[in-house]
Write an enzyme that holds these catalytic residues in place. Structure first.
Site, PDB file in Angstrom:
ATOM      1  N   CYS A 118       5.040  -2.110   8.395  1.00 46.57           N
ATOM      2  CA  CYS A 118       5.395  -0.771   8.881  1.00 46.57           C
ATOM      3  C   CYS A 118       5.069  -0.613  10.363  1.00 46.57           C
ATOM      4  CB  CYS A 118       4.717   0.287   8.032  1.00 46.57           C
ATOM      5  SG  CYS A 118       5.298   0.272   6.320  1.00 46.57           S
ATOM      6  N   SER A 136      -5.416   5.078   5.260  1.00 48.16           N
ATOM      7  CA  SER A 136      -4.359   4.213   5.769  1.00 48.16           C
ATOM      8  C   SER A 136      -4.455   4.169   7.286  1.00 48.16           C
ATOM      9  CB  SER A 136      -2.997   4.778   5.358  1.00 48.16           C
ATOM     10  OG  SER A 136      -1.966   4.206   6.116  1.00 48.16           O
ATOM     11  N   GLU A 146      -7.005   4.682  -0.390  1.00 49.20           N
ATOM     12  CA  GLU A 146      -6.600   5.257   0.883  1.00 49.20           C
ATOM     13  C   GLU A 146      -6.154   6.697   0.673  1.00 49.20           C
ATOM     14  OE1 GLU A 146      -5.071   1.371   3.393  1.00 49.20           O
ATOM     15  OE2 GLU A 146      -3.593   2.775   2.626  1.00 49.20           O
ATOM     16  N   ASP A 172       0.819  -1.211   0.000  1.00 47.65           N
ATOM     17  CA  ASP A 172       0.000   0.000   0.000  1.00 47.65           C
ATOM     18  C   ASP A 172       0.854   1.263   0.000  1.00 47.65           C
ATOM     19  OD1 ASP A 172      -2.101  -1.757   0.124  1.00 47.65           O
ATOM     20  OD2 ASP A 172      -3.204  -0.614   1.615  1.00 47.65           O
ATOM     21  N   LYS A 208      -3.804  -6.001   2.805  1.00 50.76           N
ATOM     22  CA  LYS A 208      -4.939  -6.750   2.257  1.00 50.76           C
ATOM     23  C   LYS A 208      -4.673  -8.241   2.198  1.00 50.76           C
ATOM     24  CE  LYS A 208      -6.449  -2.699   1.882  1.00 50.76           C
ATOM     25  NZ  LYS A 208      -5.170  -2.059   2.227  1.00 50.76           N
TER      26      LYS A 208
END
Length: 552
Positions: A191, A468, A442, A78, A121
């Site tokens: 992350c 996000s 997002e 993402d 996802k």
């Protein structure tokens, strides 16, 4: 065994010859065949190391008497897909992942499955597949990235996105940005904050589909490798005891997961993913349930982007078992739910100690008396909208201001970077819903830019798109019905007054009913942005964000 369909009996001699072509011995063929679903690729920092965990899983399966056979699935980063056409494909990839795993597991009759995801996802896509297939299964996620260090403080990807806005506002130099860029993401893993990937990996553990430690053990830790071996061994026990995902992912388990989500202050994307997983499991889970559980569950953690701590801090504090024990002791989750350990939630979490009280607060002294997510309703969102309440500044819990209307994320981002947004404004980004986007992009770049410019204390943003997990501020997403479906957000005009009351759960357009009726008579749905390929099919089949954006 289910795998007998491809290996046992006279008629399966050709099948056995194909298995032997891959080097399998008679002994290996006779053993239970365990599918190992590997989401490794070289595009996602959270997935770059998954091959190491796959080998550990295989070792565990072999130690317990099974034969592991690996197959891949796709995964979108993402972060790399953000703020361009790639983000339209992110949410849509969730359904593809579930479908591809279904194809592989039905075409090749595995006896059980080990799922190895990590990022946004991929985790829900795999959970959807696990529920749909209902074969004995266990999850071992890739684990969180460690936080980076910059000028004596912990930083992460969200720091980078906000730094872009800070440079544009003259609060940071491009040289400082370059120095931050080199250290914000120090290595492999999802992350480092309580963003979507880590929230969902914690949800795997809260649902009971991963071993204790799955949500928070760092990616670079030897403990993560040992956990992978244990997962490979444990799937053989699940097969032996015939414990299946639908024995675990019950209505009780989903309510527990939502409570843990509220206590953590997790990503708003859980309001899409948990209902979609529940849909596959035959369990009703809607935004009203989130709202109900939010009202009675305190937020006891405040991790990045809402605070300065990261997942490694949560792990040091005791991880998800310690959070769940804190909730369990106060009757906020049900300890009777079964898990992949073969034992109940109560068995797994009882006695787990909180070792850092500044990370996991007591229920009696929480960050807030209600959960970290809130569902808003009103004429702008009769089916609901979602906000990460725990990441909203106190002065923005109630806000009223003029609408600044944009028909795409790109238009809004350009206006923000062009300094056209002023304190008090309400940025409206529409036609970015599941159908209208398509793909429900997002909005991290716009929200991070606002925060980096210091406008998160005076500007709200509402959208039929999503955010996000790294977004913070009064960022209200999933507005349903979406603009492309004729939702009221499609009728908002520049300068209209929008009233937001997060504490009261209200989102209202302050325009007379007669004027709304006049606008509705004149409104026409715009033509689809994309009609061909997978996204074109997705746009025709996807449902409302309020229903998890599942396909019909």
């Amino acid at each position: 065994m289910r795998s007998d369909a491809m290996k046992t009996g006279l008629a399966r001699a050709p099948h056995r010859s194909l298995l032997k072509a891959m080097g399998l011995t008679e002994t290996e063929i006779e053993r239970p065949i365990i599918g190992v679903v590997n989401a490794h690729n070289e595009l996602i920092p959270g997935h770059i190391h998954l091959n190491n965990l796959v080998e550990a899983v295989k070792a565990g399966v072999r130690l317990a008497g099974g034969t592991p056979l690996e197959f891949p699935t796709i995964g979108v980063c993402d972060g790399l897909a953000m703020n361009h056409v790639g983000m339209k494909y992110s949410l849509a990839s969730r359904e593809l992942i579930a479908d591809m795993i279904e194809v592989m597991a039905m075409a090749h009759p595995f006896d059980a499955l080990v799922f190895i995801p990590n990022c946004d996802k991929i985790v829900p896509g795999m959970l959807m597949a696990a529920a749909r297939l209902n074969l004995p299964a266990i999850f071992i996620s890739g684990g969180p990235m460690l936080a980076g260090r910059y000028q004596g403080r912990d930083v992460s990807l969200s720091t980078m996105f906000e730094a872009v806005g800070a440079v544009q506002a003259g609060k940071m130099t491009e040289q400082e940005l370059a120095a931050l860029e080199d250290c914000a993401c120090p290595g492999c893993g999802s992350c480092a904050g309580m963003f979507t990937a880590n929230t969902m990996n914690c949800m795997v553990e809260a649902l009971g589909m991963g071993l204790p430690g799955n949500g928070t053990t760092p990616a670079v830790s030897g403990s993560r490798v040992r956990l992978a071996k244990e997962a490979g061994m444990q799937v053989m026990k699940l097969l032996q005891e015939n414990i299946r995902p639908l024995d675990i992912m019950t209505a009780t388990a989903f309510r527990n997961a939502v409570a843990v989500d509220m206590a953590l202050g997790g990503s708003t994307n859980t309001c899409l993913h948990l209902p979609a997983i529940a849909h596959e499991a035959g369990v009703k889970l809607d935004l009203n349930t989130f709202n109900e559980i939010n009202r009675r569950t305190p937020q006891i953690c405040k991790l990045s982007p809402a605070g300065s701590q990261h997942i490694q801090d949560l792990d040091e504090a005791g991880g998800i078992p310690a959070v769940m024990n804190e909730l369990y002791r106060h009757g906020l989750i049900d300890g009777s739910a079964l898990t992949v350990t073969g034992r109940t939630v109560a068995d797994n979490v009882s006695g787990r100690v909180v070792s850092r009280r500044e990370v996991i607060r007591p229920v009696e002294d929480p960050y807030s008396r209600e959960g970290g997510l809130a569902v808003l309703y009103g004429n702008l969102a009769p089916e609901g909208a979602v906000v990460k309440k725990g990441a909203v500044l106190p002065e923005m819990m109630r806000h009223e201001g003029p609408a600044r209307v944009f028909n795409s994320e790109e238009e809004a981002f350009a206006a923000i970077m062009g300094k056209q947004i002023k304190p008090g404004d309400v940025v409206v980004i529409r036609y970015e819903g599941p159908r209208g986007g398509p793909g429900m992009q997002e909005m991290l770049s716009p929200t991070a830019a606002l925060a980096g410019m210091g406008l998160d204390s005076s500007v709200a943003l509402i959208t039929d798109g999503r955010f996000s997990g790294a977004s913070r501020g009064a960022s209200i997403g999933h507005v349903s019905p979406e603009a492309a479906a004729g939702g009221l957000i499609a009728l908002v005009e520049e300068g209209d007054i929008i009233a937001i009351d997060i504490e009261a759960g209200k989102l209202e357009l302050k325009v007379p009913e007669e004027e709304i009726a006049r606008r509705r008579q004149n409104w026409q749905a715009p033509p689809p942005k994309i009609t061909g390929g997978y996204l074109g099919r997705y746009a025709r089949m996807v449902t409302s964000g309020a229903r998890g954006a599942v396909l019909e």
